[in-house]
Design an enzyme around this catalytic site. Structure first.
Site, mmCIF file in Angstrom:
data_model
loop_
_atom_site.group_PDB
_atom_site.id
_atom_site.type_symbol
_atom_site.label_atom_id
_atom_site.label_comp_id
_atom_site.label_asym_id
_atom_site.label_seq_id
_atom_site.Cartn_x
_atom_site.Cartn_y
_atom_site.Cartn_z
ATOM 1 N N LEU A 156 22.625 65.967 7.670
ATOM 2 C CA LEU A 156 22.567 65.710 9.116
ATOM 3 C C LEU A 156 21.498 66.548 9.815
ATOM 4 O O LEU A 156 21.271 66.374 11.007
ATOM 5 C CB LEU A 156 23.928 66.060 9.753
ATOM 6 C CG LEU A 156 25.033 65.013 9.776
ATOM 7 C CD1 LEU A 156 25.428 64.584 8.381
ATOM 8 C CD2 LEU A 156 26.265 65.559 10.474
ATOM 9 N N ARG B 74 21.071 64.849 26.813
ATOM 10 C CA ARG B 74 21.511 63.463 26.663
ATOM 11 C C ARG B 74 22.451 63.070 27.800
ATOM 12 O O ARG B 74 23.017 63.920 28.480
ATOM 13 C CB ARG B 74 22.138 63.255 25.293
ATOM 14 C CG ARG B 74 21.022 62.942 24.304
ATOM 15 C CD ARG B 74 21.498 62.776 22.928
ATOM 16 N NE ARG B 74 21.725 64.063 22.320
ATOM 17 C CZ ARG B 74 21.807 64.252 21.020
ATOM 18 N NH1 ARG B 74 21.676 63.239 20.194
ATOM 19 N NH2 ARG B 74 22.014 65.449 20.539
ATOM 20 N N TYR C 98 14.345 57.651 -3.847
ATOM 21 C CA TYR C 98 15.159 58.504 -4.732
ATOM 22 C C TYR C 98 16.315 57.713 -5.334
ATOM 23 O O TYR C 98 16.751 57.993 -6.439
ATOM 24 C CB TYR C 98 15.669 59.743 -3.983
ATOM 25 C CG TYR C 98 14.670 60.877 -4.035
ATOM 26 C CD1 TYR C 98 13.554 60.890 -3.207
ATOM 27 C CD2 TYR C 98 14.812 61.916 -4.949
ATOM 28 C CE1 TYR C 98 12.618 61.903 -3.267
ATOM 29 C CE2 TYR C 98 13.879 62.942 -5.017
ATOM 30 C CZ TYR C 98 12.793 62.935 -4.170
ATOM 31 O OH TYR C 98 11.867 63.944 -4.249
ATOM 32 N N ASP D 134 17.572 76.749 5.913
ATOM 33 C CA ASP D 134 16.710 75.699 6.462
ATOM 34 C C ASP D 134 16.368 74.713 5.353
ATOM 35 O O ASP D 134 15.890 75.118 4.285
ATOM 36 C CB ASP D 134 15.431 76.345 7.024
ATOM 37 C CG ASP D 134 14.713 75.428 7.997
ATOM 38 O OD1 ASP D 134 14.514 74.239 7.657
ATOM 39 O OD2 ASP D 134 14.367 75.889 9.096
ATOM 40 N N TYR E 80 10.539 61.833 16.047
ATOM 41 C CA TYR E 80 11.911 61.621 15.563
ATOM 42 C C TYR E 80 12.033 60.256 14.885
ATOM 43 O O TYR E 80 12.461 60.152 13.741
ATOM 44 C CB TYR E 80 12.880 61.734 16.737
ATOM 45 C CG TYR E 80 14.336 61.683 16.335
ATOM 46 C CD1 TYR E 80 14.908 62.714 15.603
ATOM 47 C CD2 TYR E 80 15.140 60.602 16.708
ATOM 48 C CE1 TYR E 80 16.247 62.670 15.239
ATOM 49 C CE2 TYR E 80 16.482 60.565 16.350
ATOM 50 C CZ TYR E 80 17.032 61.600 15.614
ATOM 51 O OH TYR E 80 18.362 61.558 15.255
ATOM 52 N N SER F 246 18.746 67.959 11.711
ATOM 53 C CA SER F 246 17.568 67.567 12.502
ATOM 54 C C SER F 246 17.905 67.743 13.971
ATOM 55 O O SER F 246 19.019 67.443 14.390
ATOM 56 C CB SER F 246 17.198 66.091 12.288
ATOM 57 O OG SER F 246 16.158 65.740 13.197
HETATM 58 N N1 UDP Z 1 19.509 59.136 30.915
HETATM 59 C C1 UDP Z 1 19.710 59.178 32.296
HETATM 60 N N2 UDP Z 1 19.940 60.397 32.876
HETATM 61 C C2 UDP Z 1 20.011 61.560 32.161
HETATM 62 C C3 UDP Z 1 19.806 61.505 30.749
HETATM 63 C C4 UDP Z 1 19.557 60.264 30.165
HETATM 64 O O1 UDP Z 1 19.679 58.157 32.978
HETATM 65 O O2 UDP Z 1 20.218 62.627 32.769
HETATM 66 C C5 UDP Z 1 19.281 57.811 30.288
HETATM 67 C C6 UDP Z 1 18.091 57.763 29.323
HETATM 68 O O3 UDP Z 1 16.893 57.477 30.022
HETATM 69 C C7 UDP Z 1 18.525 56.634 28.412
HETATM 70 C C8 UDP Z 1 20.041 56.740 28.362
HETATM 71 O O4 UDP Z 1 20.403 57.514 29.512
HETATM 72 O O5 UDP Z 1 18.175 55.381 28.951
HETATM 73 C C9 UDP Z 1 20.563 57.426 27.122
HETATM 74 O O6 UDP Z 1 19.832 58.601 26.968
HETATM 75 P P1 UDP Z 1 20.178 59.700 25.872
HETATM 76 O O7 UDP Z 1 19.146 60.768 25.987
HETATM 77 O O8 UDP Z 1 21.606 60.095 25.989
HETATM 78 O O9 UDP Z 1 20.061 58.949 24.474
HETATM 79 P P2 UDP Z 1 18.978 57.939 23.854
HETATM 80 O O10 UDP Z 1 17.905 57.645 24.860
HETATM 81 O O11 UDP Z 1 18.463 58.631 22.666
HETATM 82 O O12 UDP Z 1 19.772 56.732 23.561
#
Ligand code: UDP
Length: 322
Positions: free
Chosen positions: A81, A194, A167, A56, A153, A83
């Protein structure tokens, strides 16, 4: 010479480990398996050049390396990377995310300063928040709600960038920063939350695709192979200490359109259902790549259809194997 990949068992990290092993490098994958999966890297474990270290970055790096027999001065390169990065984790693990990007990034940079290693720091397009400048250039300072659902985040990645610049300036660490935009491909967790893995899983199951809000929000989706090429180039080119680049695709599309493309590629008649838009969900996102092109001579080359086809095939196989 050893390369450490923190977060090496995650989606991006495991592809990076694979590419580095394929070019003959000795790789240590350091991962706490919080969101990464051991099964992403078990296929590399019979390679002598690969070491998996369950550890970790919130703890000192040197004793952890020594525990698996790695000599710290042998480490010349670090891709940082580690996180959790999925919006579904922001609610469940906010303190862990703050600590990993804060204490963890500091530990990695201290280690790099001690042994004189170069670092590529994985930042994110989230540093731009819900942008009011479009596409997002490097000198745009963003529009982040620092108390909102994404704050753990977004703010900790911004803090990480501050650490990198300190740094670099005060401790002479060769650290380069990449701001990674939406990336997709094989080895994403199907339950990652996502949009690409969610839509692909839903489409393969014949379920409705869940579009959040009215679906007019946009993203620009980059296939994993393009990102890996960019990450390696950022490390490999000499003279880039202190530099920052955006890495992403410029094919900006609405989430509604993405749903249509996934449904077409899976070749099924699929409906869309609309659900509530999460708080602070950015309305538009597209990287300005002018500096990236100048510095790295890099462009994403994989079309959305090609990348999605490969991702769908991977998810399909994983479902069949399960
Ligand atoms: N999103 C969606 N349906 C899902 C998951 C995500 O419509 O089941 C939408 C979310 O609201 C965002 C976009 O897709 O507008 C991308 O979301 P993701 O979580 O992939 O990445 P991030 O928001 O971090 O770009």
């Amino acid at each position: 010479m050893t390369t450490v990949v923190t977060g090496g068992a995650g989606f991006i990290g495991s592809h990076l480990c694979e590419a580095l092993l394929d070019e003959g490098r000795s790789v240590v994958c350091l991962d706490n398996l919080g969101s990464g999966r051991h099964e992403n890297v078990t296929q590399f474990e019979d390679r002598t050049e690969f070491t998996f270290l369950r550890g970790d970055v919130r703890n000192d790096v040197i004793p952890q390396l020594e525990r698996v027999g790695v000599s710290p001065p042998d480490v010349r390169r670090i891709y940082h990377l580690a996180s959790r990065a999925s919006p579904v984790d922001f609610d469940d693990y906010p303190m862990e995310i703050l600590e990993t990007n804060g204490f963890g990034t500091r530990n990695v940079l201290e280690f790099a300063a001690d042994v004189g290693a170069s670092v590529v720091y994985a930042s994110t397009s989230e540093v731009y928040g819900n942008p009011d400048v479009h596409p997002q250039p490097l000198d745009y300072n963003g529009n982040v709600n620092f108390r909102g659902e994404r704050a753990c985040y977004d703010e900790s990645k911004r803090f990480g960038e501050t650490l990198c610049s300190l740094y670099e300036g005060k401790r002479d660490v060769d650290v380069r920063t990449v701001r990674i935009f939406n990336t997709y491909g094989p080895r994403m967790r199907p339950d990652d939350g996502r949009v690409v893995p969610t839509f692909v899983r839903q489409a393969l199951d014949g379920a409705d695709l869940t579009v959040y809000g009215d679906g007019t929000q946009t993203r620009s989706f980059m296939y994993i192979d393009d990102l890996i090429r960019g990450l390696r180039r950022m490390m490999d080119r000499s003279g880039l200490a202190g530099e920052v680049v955006n890495l992403g695709h410029t094919n900006e599309i609405t989430i509604n359109r993405l749903a249509e493309v996934v449904a077409d590629l899976v070749d099924r008649n699929i409906d869309v259902v609309h659900e509530a838009l999460p708080e602070d969900d950015p309305q538009r996102r597209q990287p300005d790549l002018s500096h990236t092109r100048e510095l790295l001579d890099w462009n994403p080359t994989t079309s959305l259809e090609t990348g999605l086809d490969r991702t769908i095939a991977h998810f399909h196989e994983a479902e069949v194997d399960a």
